[in-house]
Design a protein around this motif. Structure first.
Motif, PDB file in Angstrom:
ATOM      1  N   GLY A  29       0.789  -1.223   0.000  1.00 41.69           N
ATOM      2  CA  GLY A  29       0.000   0.000   0.000  1.00 41.69           C
ATOM      3  C   GLY A  29       0.821   1.272   0.000  1.00 41.69           C
ATOM      4  O   GLY A  29       0.249   2.374  -0.078  1.00 41.69           O
ATOM      5  N   GLY A  30       2.132   1.137   0.055  1.00 40.89           N
ATOM      6  CA  GLY A  30       2.997   2.308   0.064  1.00 40.89           C
ATOM      7  C   GLY A  30       4.356   1.994  -0.521  1.00 40.89           C
ATOM      8  O   GLY A  30       5.377   1.989   0.182  1.00 40.89           O
ATOM      9  N   PRO A  31       4.411   1.731  -1.830  1.00 33.88           N
ATOM     10  CA  PRO A  31       5.671   1.312  -2.447  1.00 33.88           C
ATOM     11  C   PRO A  31       6.631   2.453  -2.769  1.00 33.88           C
ATOM     12  O   PRO A  31       7.783   2.200  -3.143  1.00 33.88           O
ATOM     13  CB  PRO A  31       5.204   0.635  -3.737  1.00 33.88           C
ATOM     14  CG  PRO A  31       3.929   1.354  -4.085  1.00 33.88           C
ATOM     15  CD  PRO A  31       3.283   1.686  -2.775  1.00 33.88           C
ATOM     16  N   ASP A  32       6.193   3.720  -2.630  1.00 33.61           N
ATOM     17  CA  ASP A  32       7.002   4.837  -3.131  1.00 33.61           C
ATOM     18  C   ASP A  32       8.058   5.328  -2.147  1.00 33.61           C
ATOM     19  O   ASP A  32       9.082   5.879  -2.568  1.00 33.61           O
ATOM     20  CB  ASP A  32       6.079   6.010  -3.511  1.00 33.61           C
ATOM     21  CG  ASP A  32       5.147   5.654  -4.667  1.00 33.61           C
ATOM     22  OD1 ASP A  32       5.515   4.764  -5.458  1.00 33.61           O
ATOM     23  OD2 ASP A  32       4.065   6.248  -4.762  1.00 33.61           O
ATOM     24  N   ALA A  33       7.808   5.178  -0.855  1.00 37.16           N
ATOM     25  CA  ALA A  33       8.772   5.646   0.139  1.00 37.16           C
ATOM     26  C   ALA A  33       8.457   4.998   1.479  1.00 37.16           C
ATOM     27  O   ALA A  33       7.327   4.540   1.717  1.00 37.16           O
ATOM     28  CB  ALA A  33       8.743   7.167   0.283  1.00 37.16           C
ATOM     29  N   GLN A 327      -4.736 -12.704   2.104  1.00 39.40           N
ATOM     30  CA  GLN A 327      -3.640 -11.830   2.514  1.00 39.40           C
ATOM     31  C   GLN A 327      -4.116 -10.386   2.613  1.00 39.40           C
ATOM     32  O   GLN A 327      -3.797  -9.682   3.567  1.00 39.40           O
ATOM     33  CB  GLN A 327      -2.483 -11.931   1.518  1.00 39.40           C
ATOM     34  CG  GLN A 327      -1.673 -13.210   1.615  1.00 39.40           C
ATOM     35  CD  GLN A 327      -0.847 -13.293   2.873  1.00 39.40           C
ATOM     36  OE1 GLN A 327      -0.420 -12.296   3.437  1.00 39.40           O
ATOM     37  NE2 GLN A 327      -0.609 -14.520   3.328  1.00 39.40           N
ATOM     38  N   MET A 328      -4.900  -9.937   1.636  1.00 40.42           N
ATOM     39  CA  MET A 328      -5.331  -8.533   1.654  1.00 40.42           C
ATOM     40  C   MET A 328      -6.384  -8.290   2.731  1.00 40.42           C
ATOM     41  O   MET A 328      -6.375  -7.248   3.388  1.00 40.42           O
ATOM     42  CB  MET A 328      -5.820  -8.099   0.268  1.00 40.42           C
ATOM     43  CG  MET A 328      -7.166  -8.613  -0.154  1.00 40.42           C
ATOM     44  SD  MET A 328      -7.628  -8.028  -1.822  1.00 40.42           S
ATOM     45  CE  MET A 328      -6.824  -9.264  -2.843  1.00 40.42           C
ATOM     46  N   TYR A 342     -10.972  -6.374  -6.238  1.00 38.37           N
ATOM     47  CA  TYR A 342      -9.524  -6.499  -6.348  1.00 38.37           C
ATOM     48  C   TYR A 342      -9.092  -6.557  -7.814  1.00 38.37           C
ATOM     49  O   TYR A 342      -8.134  -5.878  -8.224  1.00 38.37           O
ATOM     50  CB  TYR A 342      -9.062  -7.751  -5.607  1.00 38.37           C
ATOM     51  CG  TYR A 342      -7.636  -8.162  -5.887  1.00 38.37           C
ATOM     52  CD1 TYR A 342      -6.563  -7.328  -5.570  1.00 38.37           C
ATOM     53  CD2 TYR A 342      -7.351  -9.389  -6.480  1.00 38.37           C
ATOM     54  CE1 TYR A 342      -5.255  -7.715  -5.834  1.00 38.37           C
ATOM     55  CE2 TYR A 342      -6.051  -9.787  -6.744  1.00 38.37           C
ATOM     56  CZ  TYR A 342      -5.006  -8.945  -6.420  1.00 38.37           C
ATOM     57  OH  TYR A 342      -3.718  -9.313  -6.686  1.00 38.37           O
ATOM     58  N   LEU A 343      -9.826  -7.312  -8.625  1.00 37.42           N
ATOM     59  CA  LEU A 343      -9.453  -7.449 -10.036  1.00 37.42           C
ATOM     60  C   LEU A 343      -9.588  -6.130 -10.792  1.00 37.42           C
ATOM     61  O   LEU A 343      -8.725  -5.782 -11.608  1.00 37.42           O
ATOM     62  CB  LEU A 343     -10.299  -8.534 -10.698  1.00 37.42           C
ATOM     63  CG  LEU A 343      -9.994  -9.972 -10.275  1.00 37.42           C
ATOM     64  CD1 LEU A 343     -11.015 -10.934 -10.862  1.00 37.42           C
ATOM     65  CD2 LEU A 343      -8.581 -10.372 -10.713  1.00 37.42           C
ATOM     66  N   VAL A 344     -10.666  -5.380 -10.530  1.00 40.19           N
ATOM     67  CA  VAL A 344     -10.828  -4.108 -11.239  1.00 40.19           C
ATOM     68  C   VAL A 344      -9.815  -3.083 -10.729  1.00 40.19           C
ATOM     69  O   VAL A 344      -9.351  -2.220 -11.491  1.00 40.19           O
ATOM     70  CB  VAL A 344     -12.280  -3.595 -11.135  1.00 40.19           C
ATOM     71  CG1 VAL A 344     -12.594  -3.009  -9.771  1.00 40.19           C
ATOM     72  CG2 VAL A 344     -12.576  -2.583 -12.233  1.00 40.19           C
ATOM     73  N   MET A 497      -5.736  -0.777  -2.152  1.00 43.27           N
ATOM     74  CA  MET A 497      -4.393  -0.532  -1.614  1.00 43.27           C
ATOM     75  C   MET A 497      -3.479  -1.739  -1.770  1.00 43.27           C
ATOM     76  O   MET A 497      -2.256  -1.600  -1.802  1.00 43.27           O
ATOM     77  CB  MET A 497      -4.496  -0.125  -0.146  1.00 43.27           C
ATOM     78  CG  MET A 497      -5.058   1.272   0.055  1.00 43.27           C
ATOM     79  SD  MET A 497      -4.017   2.576  -0.676  1.00 43.27           S
ATOM     80  CE  MET A 497      -2.723   2.706   0.551  1.00 43.27           C
ATOM     81  N   TYR A 498      -4.046  -2.930  -1.878  1.00 42.07           N
ATOM     82  CA  TYR A 498      -3.213  -4.110  -2.107  1.00 42.07           C
ATOM     83  C   TYR A 498      -2.550  -4.052  -3.470  1.00 42.07           C
ATOM     84  O   TYR A 498      -1.525  -4.704  -3.706  1.00 42.07           O
ATOM     85  CB  TYR A 498      -4.068  -5.375  -1.991  1.00 42.07           C
ATOM     86  CG  TYR A 498      -3.273  -6.633  -1.739  1.00 42.07           C
ATOM     87  CD1 TYR A 498      -2.720  -6.888  -0.490  1.00 42.07           C
ATOM     88  CD2 TYR A 498      -3.086  -7.574  -2.745  1.00 42.07           C
ATOM     89  CE1 TYR A 498      -1.991  -8.037  -0.254  1.00 42.07           C
ATOM     90  CE2 TYR A 498      -2.358  -8.734  -2.520  1.00 42.07           C
ATOM     91  CZ  TYR A 498      -1.816  -8.966  -1.271  1.00 42.07           C
ATOM     92  OH  TYR A 498      -1.086 -10.115  -1.038  1.00 42.07           O
ATOM     93  N   THR A 499      -3.123  -3.246  -4.380  1.00 44.36           N
ATOM     94  CA  THR A 499      -2.546  -3.082  -5.720  1.00 44.36           C
ATOM     95  C   THR A 499      -1.822  -1.737  -5.858  1.00 44.36           C
ATOM     96  O   THR A 499      -1.441  -1.363  -6.968  1.00 44.36           O
ATOM     97  CB  THR A 499      -3.641  -3.162  -6.794  1.00 44.36           C
ATOM     98  OG1 THR A 499      -4.485  -2.007  -6.705  1.00 44.36           O
ATOM     99  CG2 THR A 499      -4.485  -4.404  -6.633  1.00 44.36           C
ATOM    100  N   ALA A 500      -1.648  -0.996  -4.748  1.00 46.32           N
ATOM    101  CA  ALA A 500      -1.039   0.342  -4.771  1.00 46.32           C
ATOM    102  C   ALA A 500      -1.869   1.328  -5.587  1.00 46.32           C
ATOM    103  O   ALA A 500      -1.345   2.148  -6.344  1.00 46.32           O
ATOM    104  CB  ALA A 500       0.402   0.292  -5.290  1.00 46.32           C
TER     105      ALA A 500
END
Length: 625
Positions: A29-33, A327-328, A342-344, A497-500
């Motif tokens: 949910g927070g891959p940028d920093a 997991q999510m 989740y898929l969309v 958020m699981y997909t960012a």
């Protein structure tokens, strides 16, 4: 948008390794920093998904004067608030809403959230006063879990971060199990674990170093419902436009989830009219014709000229993503529409970083079938003697194999007929409108709950006055307090958020909520149709034939998929006495219900068995792994 976590210890210093591990369970949910700050007994950490002010200066934890802040969400009116604060003499070093939030808190204290238009959950540590402030937005768009045991307090955006704490107590909350088994979700403030609670929406809480705490409610949907101001239908379009435009503020690409229904079509139409470029729209479809709304969404997209993407969901995708599902959703969650959500979200994330959803419109504008049935029939039911209603309920229940089948559903043309019939039978015995609505919202009868050995459900608020001309607003209020936060918003937040991907809810601006909860029923339901005002407004933007059709629920063929793919897993569940003991379920009755479902007994709801299966898989994933 971010994921946040924190530790407050009143005995020993915070362990950096532990806090880092907790933070990094939420990297998706927070891959940028990533940021972390520890000072003695307090530690704050964050994973960032950069949406506004993409520079490093806006990273968190954010420090200003005596405050340290971690924050998940967006404040859409931050530019107006910034101008107001600058007029008071404050200066800013970033272009972020994060800095505006912390300065606003310094200036206005616990009244600051009243000024925010947005979705948020934040924690502020006051280094001088040794106080931790926790706050959640008005309706609970953004999650915040709190764990308290002795001298230890933990908080996090997701349960999985709390579970990474070494001494976490996994004792099960049986009251929450009862809520989950009835509804398929666990509403605030309960959680599946005894020592974890969800911060209530619309509240700000202060936890002091010495251990005492206080809570302030800065906004409530009930207060909005109880206002006496008369609202006019001509106000709606302006309120919608402001709310929708607020949610387009970002420094990254934005799109819209388009189902082809009234709400998402209106959202797209208003945005398309005021956008200089085509908007991005995303749809999920199903190969089962009776569930598939993708053709309707495609027709709307063609009419509005959007850049449209669609993806079809089948049993193959369901089976492939099920491990990710558990997991999510790191707390038991039984809304099977979380799978296509989740898929969309995954589809949208390939093209944009923010997506708008139309959730909340059903609650505000009388869209759910159960509202219309409750408002129409409760007065008639109450005129019948109790013995007649009880007899009718028993008769219909015994007749389920004859009337709750696919042939009857096709003949009646009623979507999700078996589920609606089961709920209707339960509601026959209701005492009043609140009891009727609660029965119609659950998935099995009180007798079944007793057979499972579930504890009684906590009652919803019985002190709210039902206004004769605003019964739909009353029912919407009950769902805002319970279903919206516990199910709908949880579903969209975790899946996106699981997909960012950041999801935003433009129908849940406080101005729109307060407006809708003061509208009379006649503006929401007429001549067998709900959402009267929304339909009327949508006709200004497109021909009625594009959207005038019976309401479709956003659902998957969960019963069919369970029988086809997971019959053996269900048989294993039926024999697992340890599972039943852990959650306080009666083993013979659990075995009986699963076997009846596999034999296609119409008296057992597919949702009931899916809830059991999801609870079982969640337990295997998080407690027995």
């Amino acid at each position: 948008m971010c994921r946040i976590v924190g530790i407050l210890r009143r005995d020993d210093p915070v362990d950096q390794v532990v806090l880092t591990r907790m933070r990094d369970t939420m990297t998706h949910g927070g891959p940028d920093a990533a940021g972390l700050w520890i000072e003695g007994q307090i530690g704050l950490a964050q994973r960032r998904l950069s949406i506004i002010d993409l520079t490093e200066r806006a990273n968190q934890p954010f420090h200003w004067r005596q405050y340290a802040l971690v924050y998940n969400g967006e404040i859409y009116n931050y530019q107006a608030l910034r101008s107001e604060l600058e007029a008071l003499g404050y200066t800013f070093i970033t272009q972020s809403d994060t800095e505006v939030l912390i300065v606003a808190f310094h200036e206005w204290g616990v009244d600051a959230p009243k000024r925010f238009h947005g979705m948020f959950a934040f924690a502020i540590w006051d280094k001088e006063q040794k106080q931790l402030w926790l706050c959640r937005d008005r309706v609970g768009v953004k999650p915040l879990y709190v764990y308290e045991r002795g001298s230890l307090l933990l908080f996090a955006s997701e349960m999985k971060a709390l579970l990474a704490y070494p001494a976490f107590d996994r004792s099960i909350n049986r009251a929450a199990v009862a809520e989950y088994m009835h509804y398929g979700y666990i509403p605030a403030p309960e959680s599946i674990y005894r020592h974890v609670r969800k911060l209530l929406p619309g509240t700000i809480e202060c936890i002091r170093d010495e251990g005492d705490s206080s809570r302030t409610t800065y906004w409530s949907a009930r207060a909005a419902y109880e206002q006496t101001e008369e609202r006019k239908p001509e106000e709606l379009e302006g309120i919608l436009q402001r709310s929708f435009q607020y949610r387009m503020i970002a420094d990254v690409p934005v799109g819209v989830f388009l189902s082809g229904g009234i709400d998402s079509s209106l959202l797209c139409a208003v945005l398309a009219k005021h956008s200089p470029q085509p908007i991005n729209t995303f749809t999920i479809g199903f190969h089962e014709k009776e569930l598939d709304e993708a053709p309707y969404a495609r027709a709307i997209a063609d009419h509005l000229g959007t850049r449209h993407q669609e993806l079809y969901c089948s049993a193959t995708e369901f089976e492939a993503i099920l491990p990710d599902y558990f997991q999510m959703y790191d707390e038991p969650f039984g809304d099977s529409s979380g799978i296509p959500t989740y898929l969309v979200s995954k589809l949208a994330q390939q093209h944009v970083k923010v997506a708008l959803s139309a959730d909340g419109a059903d609650e505000l504008f009388g869209g759910y079938t159960k509202y219309q049935y409750t408002a129409r029939f409760i007065a008639r039911y109450q005129k019948l003697p109790t013995w007649i209603r009880n007899s009718a309920s028993r008769f219909l229940a015994s007749s389920l194999p004859l009337i709750a089948n696919d042939q009857v559903q096709r003949w009646l043309g009623v979507d999700n007929w078996r589920n609606k019939l089961l709920k209707g039978i339960q509601a026959f015995t209701a005492r009043d409108i609140l009891d009727f609505f609660q029965q119609a919202s659950g998935y099995f009868s009180p007798d079944v709950a007793v057979s499972y050995q579930l504890p009684p459900l906590r009652n919803r608020d019985e002190t709210i006055t039902v206004k004769p001309d605003k019964q739909l607003a009353y029912l919407g209020l009950l769902d805002i307090q319970h279903y919206l936060e516990g199910d709908i918003l949880c579903k969209v937040d975790r899946a996106s958020m699981y997909t960012a991907l950041e999801s935003r809810e433009p129908f849940l601006d406080q101005d729109l909520i307060e407006y809708a909860l003061q509208l009379a029923d006649s503006y929401k339901y007429q001549h067998g149709q709900g959402k009267v005002l929304l339909r009327s407004l949508l006709q200004k933007y497109m021909p009625a034939h594009l959207f005038q059709r019976p309401k479709h629920g956003f659902r998957v063929p969960i019963g069919q998929w369970l029988r086809e793919l997971y019959a053996e897993s269900l048989r294993a569940l039926a024999e697992d006495k340890d599972f039943c003991q852990r959650f306080g379920l009666d083993p013979p009755f659990t075995h009986q219900r699963i076997r009846a479902f596999l034999r296609k007994n119409a008296s057992v709801s597919e949702y009931e068995i899916w809830f059991l299966f999801a609870l079982y898989q969640w337990d295997l994933t998080w407690n027995r792994a």
